[in-house]
Design an enzyme around this catalytic site. Structure first.
Site, PDB file in Angstrom:
ATOM      1  N   SER A 191      -6.564   0.292  -7.866  1.00 48.81           N
ATOM      2  CA  SER A 191      -5.943   1.600  -7.669  1.00 48.81           C
ATOM      3  C   SER A 191      -4.764   1.424  -6.725  1.00 48.81           C
ATOM      4  O   SER A 191      -4.727   0.471  -5.938  1.00 48.81           O
ATOM      5  CB  SER A 191      -6.956   2.580  -7.061  1.00 48.81           C
ATOM      6  OG  SER A 191      -6.303   3.741  -6.564  1.00 48.81           O
ATOM      7  N   TYR A 196     -13.691   5.126  -0.979  1.00 51.72           N
ATOM      8  CA  TYR A 196     -12.990   4.680  -2.188  1.00 51.72           C
ATOM      9  C   TYR A 196     -11.875   3.708  -1.827  1.00 51.72           C
ATOM     10  O   TYR A 196     -11.728   2.649  -2.448  1.00 51.72           O
ATOM     11  CB  TYR A 196     -12.442   5.895  -2.928  1.00 51.72           C
ATOM     12  CG  TYR A 196     -11.687   5.580  -4.192  1.00 51.72           C
ATOM     13  CD1 TYR A 196     -12.369   5.269  -5.368  1.00 51.72           C
ATOM     14  CD2 TYR A 196     -10.292   5.590  -4.224  1.00 51.72           C
ATOM     15  CE1 TYR A 196     -11.685   4.981  -6.541  1.00 51.72           C
ATOM     16  CE2 TYR A 196      -9.600   5.305  -5.388  1.00 51.72           C
ATOM     17  CZ  TYR A 196     -10.295   5.003  -6.537  1.00 51.72           C
ATOM     18  OH  TYR A 196      -9.618   4.720  -7.693  1.00 51.72           O
TER      19      TYR A 196
END
Length: 265
Positions: free
Chosen positions: A153, A166
């Site tokens: 990401s 995350y």
């Protein structure tokens, strides 16, 4: 058909980016193992799309890509190992592993529970770690080269308040990729990351239905639009092919320029 004769396992491929990757690799000729945890109807949809994409070959005697569905919880190491071994048993080998499965939890740092932290870390980093380990054992035993492609990401680099666990998991993914690229390079195994930005997937449904938040996000994206799952899948297909044999330890950002232009509102 750059992947003809190859077998690829795509974790978390019952929807969204994972589904798009599975379909694109099938279109390039690969046989696909479809992994899901809790969305069997999505896995069946992916299977249908894989078989359709893999059948779009106009060459004489061209083999059609096949798909196989496996249920596995990537947060459970026993499930992860069984997933790899069942994939090998079904197709006889594995050539490409795409660590796509992931999840996130929204919470202020001081409100994150141990349960939420563990859920995120177990799937996003531990699952990828042990899936890769089992894949590497297979490649060593069969004395073959292979491709590991991690779906990371932009948040392996970009802070994302209220999603700390995350971000930590994706930062770990970046270092896992770099370290394994060095350690596994002598074995002919390449390891790379693909790092999406804002992609139009089911996980972003709430955002898509909030014009104010969506507008603020689009202002941060130089290309002025959200990405599509196919944008990520195209980069994965490149990395899975022989065209990328001399690339390892690298992150490819698929974000429309978001990373270098982002600022908090």
């Amino acid at each position: 058909m750059k992947l003809e004769g190859k077998v690829a396992l795509v974790t978390g491929s019952s929807q969204g980016i994972g589904q798009a990757i599975a379909v694109r690799l099938a279109a390039e000729g690969a046989n696909i193992v479809i992994d899901y945890r809790s969305h069997p109807e999505g896995a069946e949809e992916t299977l249908t799309k894989v078989q359709t994409a893999g059948g779009n070959c106009y060459m004489a005697q061209c083999p059609k890509s096949q798909g196989h569905i496996i249920k596995a919880d990537l947060g459970n190491v026993s499930d992860v190992r069984q997933m790899i071994n069942q994939s090998i048993q079904h197709f006889g080998k594995l050539d490409i592993l795409v660590n796509n499965a992931g999840l996130e939890r929204h919470a202020s740092f001081w409100a994150i529970t141990e349960e939420d932290y563990d859920a995120v870390m177990n799937v996003n980093i531990k699952g990828a770690f042990f899936a890769t380990q089992e894949m590497v054992k297979h490649l060593i035993a069969t004395q073959r080269r292979g491709k590991i492609i991690n779906i990371s990401s932009v948040h392996e680099e970009l802070p994302f308040p209220n999603f700390t666990a995350y971000c930590v998991s994706k930062g770990g993914m970046k270092m896992l990729t770099r370290n394994l690229a060095v350690e596994l390079g002598p074995l002919g195994i390449t390891v790379n990351n693909v790092a999406p930005g804002a992609i139009e997937t089911p996980i972003n449904t709430k955002l898509l239905n909030d014009p104010q938040k969506l507008g603020a996000l689009l202002e941060n994206i130089p290309l002025g639009c959200l990405g599509q799952p196919q944008d990520v899948a195209s980069v994965v297909a490149f990395l899975a092919s022989s065209d990328a044999d001399y690339i390892t330890g690298t992150t490819f950002f698929v974000d429309g320029g978001l990373l270098w232009n982002y600022h908090e509102q």
